[in-house]
Design a protein around this motif. Structure first.
Motif, PDB file in Angstrom:
ATOM      1  N   CYS A 194       8.960 -15.241  -3.256  1.00 56.35           N
ATOM      2  CA  CYS A 194       9.020 -16.593  -2.701  1.00 56.35           C
ATOM      3  C   CYS A 194       9.869 -16.615  -1.437  1.00 56.35           C
ATOM      4  O   CYS A 194      10.655 -15.702  -1.177  1.00 56.35           O
ATOM      5  N   HIS A 206      14.968 -18.520  -9.022  1.00 50.46           N
ATOM      6  CA  HIS A 206      14.830 -17.936  -7.678  1.00 50.46           C
ATOM      7  C   HIS A 206      16.186 -17.792  -6.992  1.00 50.46           C
ATOM      8  O   HIS A 206      16.250 -17.475  -5.817  1.00 50.46           O
ATOM      9  N   ASP A 245      11.329 -19.913  -0.537  1.00 46.80           N
ATOM     10  CA  ASP A 245      12.227 -21.027  -0.809  1.00 46.80           C
ATOM     11  C   ASP A 245      12.325 -21.938   0.413  1.00 46.80           C
ATOM     12  O   ASP A 245      11.942 -23.094   0.370  1.00 46.80           O
ATOM     13  N   ARG A 253      13.595 -14.010  -3.648  1.00 42.83           N
ATOM     14  CA  ARG A 253      13.604 -14.906  -2.490  1.00 42.83           C
ATOM     15  C   ARG A 253      13.987 -14.173  -1.207  1.00 42.83           C
ATOM     16  O   ARG A 253      14.941 -13.413  -1.167  1.00 42.83           O
TER      17      ARG A 253
END
Length: 544
Positions: free
Chosen positions: A245, A199, A247, A220
């Motif tokens: 995502c 990521h 994070d 991310r």
């Protein structure tokens, strides 16, 4: 017994089709999907969104409160790495996250933190050994080995690192990656150690290198690190290898949106609907073997109802057949949460932050808005009565990291781009060891901002010429157990005060929290000193 029927336009992501149907839910499962004639103005029913890599702690909310906010945006599950609380409280912290998450109808999939402490060059509050990791991986609640930040150890086949990876393989669980900037042969060595995701990519070339090695890319877009625009084009050629995502997501941002925002942005860039929804809803399920439904017969009744497939305004979110949000309002009630912490340092003195000047040229951490990487640059500081001080005119300010687990002298250096013209800001959210980190234009303000955190045993603070503000974070010094919406509102106020002191950063506190993250190059500061992320060793502040 839960039992209901719902009609709408079904978004069948795996089969890449949309059709009108009535679904029936009984006892948490979808027991029937019957096609019906098309009707005007029916909403769309689709699988819920999944955050494929998040540290819940960075929302400054305990899991139960994080869930209350996330479901409003159609999120039904997260792949959650609890290494923030693990660095503070060890196994007790991981257990806290798991048990707190169980209190609400939301699907948290926690990992076993692989690197606690993250490096030997900082002071953490706990250690998680390979034996601890095995205990976690044995548990059905722990679904993967969380990000392997020790990429040199993976590349060089460090025995302890390889033991942790072998344990994940033993229990049939995935290994998450953390490999910022790695490409070519070194990336190949990292992936071949058994790493299956990353990521941390910040260029498309880097992401392409890793995808070709079989690693899935979690694109991310968090409160500080923003890589979406640089990476989204990878979905055109490798749709099945992409996830979304956050994070790290601060509470004010989470109150506004989550993975739904990335879906909208991807479609605005002309990306294929089913490719985008696959990344947002389906790929994480397959990769992590999640018990999350995606609108198949006998699936768990995890789905969302949206007005359209353009703005994705969420009319309702269902998890295991329970309606948990309606018209962007959470139906999850706050629950009673306990407090755990590890905070032992005592108040500091102004003199603790003074630096005897050994010249006017110093190494300076360059903070970049929207990035975690921090290049090393050279800068000129001011010398007053033999002491090195901030050069506000050149935006070179003093930064300190204070050990919160024991009394020891603060580490002090200099940083650029925070933009403060007066005062100071401080936080005990300081990845990964969560010592106190602060930036200020003068030692008086710096000391006061740090002591406000110490007084509350955790939080974020701002000190100005005629006002100070602190948001307490008593759970591990990094989270609040209070109502998530109230914390989001309080965070918005303290963030605004930091910006009123001159900071131009989108998220000053989130950026601040990464300035001690040694595993991201180039120059960082730990409680033990100035650290060169390229050489992976300490370096001198003053230049010859």
């Amino acid at each position: 017994m839960t039992s209901f029927k719902l009609s709408g336009n079904i978004v069948d992501i795996p089969n890449r089709e949309i059709f009108t149907a009535e679904i029936e839910v009984v006892q948490e499962k979808i027991v029937s999907i019957k096609k019906i004639p098309q009707k005007p103005d029916l909403p769309y029913i689709m699988p819920g969104f999944i955050d494929a890599h998040v540290h819940v702690e960075s929302s400054m909310l305990v899991p139960s409160e994080f869930a209350r906010l996330a479901v409003c945006h159609g999120t039904v599950a997260t792949v959650s790495d609890p290494h923030e609380i693990a660095n503070v409280c060890g196994m007790k912290g991981v257990d806290y996250m798991i048990e707190n998450g169980k209190k609400v109808p939301f699907k948290f999939y926690f990992g076993a933190p692989s690197c606690v402490p993250a490096t030997p060059f900082e002071t953490a509050g706990a250690e998680i050994s390979a034996q601890d990791i095995e205990e976690l991986l044995k548990s059905k609640e722990v679904r993967y080995l969380a990000e392997m930040m020790n990429w040199p150890g993976a590349v060089n086949r460090d025995p302890i690192v390889m033991e942790k990876i072998a344990l994940a393989k033993k229990y049939g669980k995935q290994v998450d990656g953390h490999a910022p900037g790695l490409k070519g042969e070194i990336a190949a060595k990292y992936a071949s150690a058994g790493i299956t995701t990353d990521h941390e990519c910040f260029t498309l070339d880097e992401a392409l290198d890793k995808v070709k090695l079989g690693m899935k890319i979690a694109i991310r877009e968090g409160s500080a690190a923003k890589n979406f625009d640089a990476l989204i084009d990878i979905i055109d050629d490798y749709p099945g290898m992409v996830m979304f995502c956050s994070d790290d997501k601060h509470p004010d941002n989470l109150a506004i949106g989550h993975i739904n925002e990335l879906v909208v942005r991807a479609l605005e860039k002309g990306k294929d609907l089913f490719d985008v929804l696959g990344a947002a809803c389906i790929t994480p399920i397959h990769h992590y073997h999640m018990e999350v439904g995606y609108l198949r017969l006998n699936d768990p009744a995890d789905f969302i109802v949206v007005e359209d497939l353009k703005n994705f305004r969420v009319k309702a979110t269902y998890i295991n057949g329970t309606k948990v949000a309606e018209n962007e309002k959470s139906l999850i009630h706050s629950v009673k949460n306990g407090i755990i912490n590890n905070f032992k340092t005592h108040p500091k003195k102004e003199s603790d932050f003074q630096i005897t000047a050994k010249g006017s040229k110093v190494r300076v951490i360059e903070a970049l808005d929207g990035q975690l990487i921090t290049p090393e640059i050279q800068g000129s500081i001011r010398i007053v009565n033999g002491m090195a001080t901030s050069n506000v005119d050149k935006d070179i300010l003093k930064i300190t990291v204070v050990n919160r687990y024991e009394d020891s002298p603060p580490a002090v250096a200099f940083i650029k781009n925070f933009g403060l013209k007066k005062g100071a800001i401080a936080s005990s959210v300081g990845h990964d060891s969560h010592n106190i980190i602060a930036i200020g234009v003068d030692d008086i303000s710096l000391c006061r901002a740090v002591n406000l955190i110490i007084e509350k045993k955790g939080g974020i603070s701002v000190v100005g010429p005629d006002q100070e503000m602190v948001l307490p974070l008593p759970v591990g010094g990094i989270m609040s157990a209070e109502d998530g919406y109230k914390i989001a509102e309080a965070y918005t106020k303290i963030d605004l005060m930091a910006k009123n002191l001159g900071s131009k950063l989108q998220s000053p506190f989130m950026t601040l929290s990464f300035m001690a993250l040694l595993v991201i190059p180039d120059l960082k500061l730990s409680d033990q000193g100035l650290f060169d992320g390229q050489k992976f060793d300490f370096t001198e502040l003053f230049l010859p």
